[in-house]
Design a protein around this motif. Structure first.
Motif, PDB file in Angstrom:
ATOM      1  N   ILE A  22      24.119  28.238 -50.002  1.00  0.00           N
ATOM      2  CA  ILE A  22      24.445  27.302 -48.921  1.00  0.00           C
ATOM      3  C   ILE A  22      23.592  26.047 -49.041  1.00  0.00           C
ATOM      4  CG2 ILE A  22      24.248  26.943 -46.421  1.00  0.00           C
ATOM      5  CD1 ILE A  22      25.193  29.809 -46.044  1.00  0.00           C
ATOM      6  N   SER A  23      22.300  26.214 -49.253  1.00  0.00           N
ATOM      7  CA  SER A  23      21.418  25.053 -49.394  1.00  0.00           C
ATOM      8  C   SER A  23      21.844  24.172 -50.561  1.00  0.00           C
ATOM      9  CB  SER A  23      19.965  25.521 -49.589  1.00  0.00           C
ATOM     10  OG  SER A  23      19.469  26.144 -48.426  1.00  0.00           O
ATOM     11  N   GLU A  24      22.208  24.796 -51.675  1.00  0.00           N
ATOM     12  CA  GLU A  24      22.647  24.029 -52.840  1.00  0.00           C
ATOM     13  C   GLU A  24      23.927  23.261 -52.531  1.00  0.00           C
ATOM     14  OE1 GLU A  24      21.290  23.457 -55.725  1.00  0.00           O
ATOM     15  OE2 GLU A  24      19.525  24.733 -55.451  1.00  0.00           O
ATOM     16  N   ALA A  25      24.852  23.898 -51.816  1.00  0.00           N
ATOM     17  CA  ALA A  25      26.113  23.234 -51.481  1.00  0.00           C
ATOM     18  C   ALA A  25      25.877  22.058 -50.543  1.00  0.00           C
ATOM     19  CB  ALA A  25      27.075  24.238 -50.837  1.00  0.00           C
ATOM     20  N   VAL A  26      24.977  22.226 -49.580  1.00  0.00           N
ATOM     21  CA  VAL A  26      24.672  21.131 -48.653  1.00  0.00           C
ATOM     22  C   VAL A  26      23.981  19.992 -49.393  1.00  0.00           C
ATOM     23  CG1 VAL A  26      23.366  20.471 -46.597  1.00  0.00           C
ATOM     24  CG2 VAL A  26      24.568  22.663 -46.649  1.00  0.00           C
ATOM     25  N   MET A  27      23.040  20.318 -50.252  1.00  0.00           N
ATOM     26  CA  MET A  27      22.344  19.279 -51.019  1.00  0.00           C
ATOM     27  C   MET A  27      23.304  18.528 -51.943  1.00  0.00           C
ATOM     28  SD  MET A  27      18.568  20.847 -51.987  1.00  0.00           S
ATOM     29  CE  MET A  27      19.139  22.409 -52.663  1.00  0.00           C
ATOM     30  N   ALA A  28      24.354  19.215 -52.374  1.00  0.00           N
ATOM     31  CA  ALA A  28      25.352  18.582 -53.242  1.00  0.00           C
ATOM     32  C   ALA A  28      26.328  17.714 -52.462  1.00  0.00           C
ATOM     33  CB  ALA A  28      26.117  19.647 -54.025  1.00  0.00           C
ATOM     34  N   ARG A  39      34.663  24.328 -44.864  1.00  0.00           N
ATOM     35  CA  ARG A  39      35.011  23.973 -46.248  1.00  0.00           C
ATOM     36  C   ARG A  39      34.872  25.167 -47.185  1.00  0.00           C
ATOM     37  NH1 ARG A  39      33.288  18.312 -49.085  1.00  0.00           N
ATOM     38  NH2 ARG A  39      34.938  18.334 -50.667  1.00  0.00           N
ATOM     39  N   MET A  40      33.829  25.966 -46.944  1.00  0.00           N
ATOM     40  CA  MET A  40      33.664  27.177 -47.750  1.00  0.00           C
ATOM     41  C   MET A  40      32.738  28.146 -47.029  1.00  0.00           C
ATOM     42  SD  MET A  40      31.136  25.932 -50.869  1.00  0.00           S
ATOM     43  CE  MET A  40      32.308  24.692 -51.416  1.00  0.00           C
ATOM     44  N   GLU A  41      32.860  29.419 -47.385  1.00  0.00           N
ATOM     45  CA  GLU A  41      31.999  30.470 -46.866  1.00  0.00           C
ATOM     46  C   GLU A  41      31.185  31.031 -48.026  1.00  0.00           C
ATOM     47  OE1 GLU A  41      34.431  33.396 -45.036  1.00  0.00           O
ATOM     48  OE2 GLU A  41      35.009  32.126 -43.344  1.00  0.00           O
ATOM     49  N   GLY A  48      35.448  17.769 -36.979  1.00  0.00           N
ATOM     50  CA  GLY A  48      36.018  17.184 -38.189  1.00  0.00           C
ATOM     51  C   GLY A  48      35.077  17.125 -39.371  1.00  0.00           C
ATOM     52  N   LYS A  49      33.787  17.436 -39.163  1.00  0.00           N
ATOM     53  CA  LYS A  49      32.840  17.434 -40.280  1.00  0.00           C
ATOM     54  C   LYS A  49      32.972  18.738 -41.066  1.00  0.00           C
ATOM     55  CE  LYS A  49      30.922  13.480 -39.269  1.00  0.00           C
ATOM     56  NZ  LYS A  49      31.786  13.123 -38.113  1.00  0.00           N
ATOM     57  N   ALA A  50      32.845  18.655 -42.374  1.00  0.00           N
ATOM     58  CA  ALA A  50      32.967  19.829 -43.231  1.00  0.00           C
ATOM     59  C   ALA A  50      31.719  20.708 -43.099  1.00  0.00           C
ATOM     60  CB  ALA A  50      33.149  19.409 -44.687  1.00  0.00           C
ATOM     61  N   PHE A  51      31.937  21.996 -42.885  1.00  0.00           N
ATOM     62  CA  PHE A  51      30.843  22.950 -42.734  1.00  0.00           C
ATOM     63  C   PHE A  51      30.827  23.952 -43.885  1.00  0.00           C
ATOM     64  CE2 PHE A  51      30.506  21.447 -38.436  1.00  0.00           C
ATOM     65  CZ  PHE A  51      29.211  21.742 -38.057  1.00  0.00           C
ATOM     66  N   ILE A  52      29.614  24.278 -44.314  1.00  0.00           N
ATOM     67  CA  ILE A  52      29.388  25.390 -45.226  1.00  0.00           C
ATOM     68  C   ILE A  52      28.871  26.535 -44.353  1.00  0.00           C
ATOM     69  CG2 ILE A  52      28.307  26.147 -47.357  1.00  0.00           C
ATOM     70  CD1 ILE A  52      29.947  23.580 -47.623  1.00  0.00           C
ATOM     71  N   MET A  53      29.595  27.647 -44.312  1.00  0.00           N
ATOM     72  CA  MET A  53      29.275  28.706 -43.363  1.00  0.00           C
ATOM     73  C   MET A  53      28.860  29.990 -44.068  1.00  0.00           C
ATOM     74  SD  MET A  53      29.928  27.491 -40.220  1.00  0.00           S
ATOM     75  CE  MET A  53      30.657  28.643 -39.065  1.00  0.00           C
ATOM     76  N   ARG A  54      28.032  30.782 -43.379  1.00  0.00           N
ATOM     77  CA  ARG A  54      27.764  32.143 -43.823  1.00  0.00           C
ATOM     78  C   ARG A  54      29.018  32.984 -43.651  1.00  0.00           C
ATOM     79  NH1 ARG A  54      22.718  34.538 -44.632  1.00  0.00           N
ATOM     80  NH2 ARG A  54      24.068  36.323 -45.032  1.00  0.00           N
ATOM     81  N   GLU A  55      29.021  34.151 -44.295  1.00  0.00           N
ATOM     82  CA  GLU A  55      30.183  35.025 -44.219  1.00  0.00           C
ATOM     83  C   GLU A  55      30.359  35.566 -42.802  1.00  0.00           C
ATOM     84  OE1 GLU A  55      26.766  37.827 -44.692  1.00  0.00           O
ATOM     85  OE2 GLU A  55      27.306  35.826 -45.393  1.00  0.00           O
ATOM     86  N   LYS A  56      31.595  35.929 -42.456  1.00  0.00           N
ATOM     87  CA  LYS A  56      31.874  36.505 -41.147  1.00  0.00           C
ATOM     88  C   LYS A  56      31.062  37.786 -40.964  1.00  0.00           C
ATOM     89  CE  LYS A  56      36.550  34.737 -40.311  1.00  0.00           C
ATOM     90  NZ  LYS A  56      36.171  34.033 -39.074  1.00  0.00           N
ATOM     91  N   GLY A  57      30.543  37.960 -39.749  1.00  0.00           N
ATOM     92  CA  GLY A  57      29.772  39.157 -39.448  1.00  0.00           C
ATOM     93  C   GLY A  57      28.275  38.965 -39.559  1.00  0.00           C
ATOM     94  N   SER A  58      27.832  37.886 -40.234  1.00  0.00           N
ATOM     95  CA  SER A  58      26.393  37.652 -40.333  1.00  0.00           C
ATOM     96  C   SER A  58      25.870  37.190 -38.983  1.00  0.00           C
ATOM     97  CB  SER A  58      26.092  36.596 -41.402  1.00  0.00           C
ATOM     98  OG  SER A  58      26.369  35.290 -40.920  1.00  0.00           O
TER      99      SER A  58
END
Length: 293
Positions: free
Chosen positions: A227-233, A218-220, A188-198
């Motif tokens: 990703i770091s910026e999104a997590v820090m935000a 939540r977003m790819e 249930g926690k929101a994840f910021i993920m790398r693109e598929k295939g990485s």
């Protein structure tokens, strides 16, 4: 008469199917690239590239010329490589492609290498996993740095360093205060993920599957910095290479969560096409990597 430069320019256009991207790659103007390809076509008496709508396509003649150009230019590179060997590393070229998560590690190693071999001209290309595999198939570089080597890839490779994958969050995230995070806490926690295939995404999905967790994505994003910026935000947590978040973790802008099953221990590999005779410059860089390992 067809020149080697025309073949090099045509190969760049054929690979990119774009005069503009080829010009950027070659550090030329778009009109100069277009003119060279037009002159090559006039000399050969065949249309090599056709435009359908807004896209470029190789003609059948273009496919033949591309294959021949590749053979000729590969032989030229081989000749230059052998001459470089005779000169004892006084001059030469090293072309390396690395996945984006390795761009934080490889430049440091290249620094040591370039100080030792100042006459070697180094070209470093950074891309995602799919882009590197495309370059590998086209034999565009001397060495390729990947997290995991696909089983189907016909490659020789060496493992040279650890690449731990960790879960990171903003310091004020609810999980940041827990001494121990179990897998179910991630549900249930929101994840910021790398693109598929990485490679990182593949390792993360393997963890979720093993734990029976369906992540809330939540977003790819395709770049570790984003990703770091999104997590820090505060937009969510993420699973990334520890090395790619090293500065943020050291400064306290991100925290590494103590999650059961993490870190996922992966390794960096350096690879090249099976059977390829790598240059003396590439062999020297391999020695730098493996010596430190």
């Amino acid at each position: 008469m067809t020149s080697l430069r025309q073949l090099q320019i045509f190969r760049a256009v054929a690979r990119n199917l774009s005069y503009t991207r080829a010009a950027e790659h070659l550090n030329l103007t778009q009109p100069a690239v277009f003119t060279q390809v037009r002159q090559l076509q006039e000399h050969l008496g065949s249309a090599l590239i056709e435009r359908i709508g807004k896209r470029l396509f190789l003609t059948e003649a273009g496919e033949v010329v591309l294959a021949t150009a590749q053979d000729v230019l590969d032989e030229l590179d081989s000749m230059n490589m052998r001459l470089t060997e005779l000169r004892g590393m006084a001059r030469g070229r090293l072309r390396i492609s690395v996945v984006s998560t390795a761009k934080y590690d490889i430049p440091r190693r290249l620094g040591d290498y370039c100080r030792k071999y100042p006459g070697i001209d180094v070209s470093l290309t950074v891309g995602n996993r799919e882009e590197l595999l495309e370059r590998f198939a086209a034999n565009e570089d001397d060495l390729y740095v990947l997290g995991t080597i696909p089983e189907e890839l016909e490659a020789d490779s060496r493992q040279y360093a650890e690449n731990p994958i960790v879960v990171v969050a903003a310091p004020d995230h609810p999980l940041a205060g827990k001494q121990r995070v179990i897998a179910s806490d991630l549900q249930g926690k929101a994840f910021i993920m790398r693109e598929k295939g990485s490679g990182t995404r593949i390792a993360t999905e393997g963890y979720f599957l093993g734990e029976g967790i369906t992540p809330t994505i939540r977003m790819e994003l395709g770049a570790n910095e984003a990703i770091s910026e999104a997590v820090m935000a505060g937009l969510g947590i993420s699973v990334i290479s520890r090395g790619s978040a090293r500065l943020e973790l050291q400064s306290g802008k991100l925290v590494e969560l103590n999650v059961a099953g993490f870190p996922i221990l992966r390794h960096w590999h350096v690879a090249w096409p099976k059977g390829k005779r790598i240059s003396v410059g590439a062999e020297a860089f391999l020695a730098v990597l493996l010596e430190e390992h």
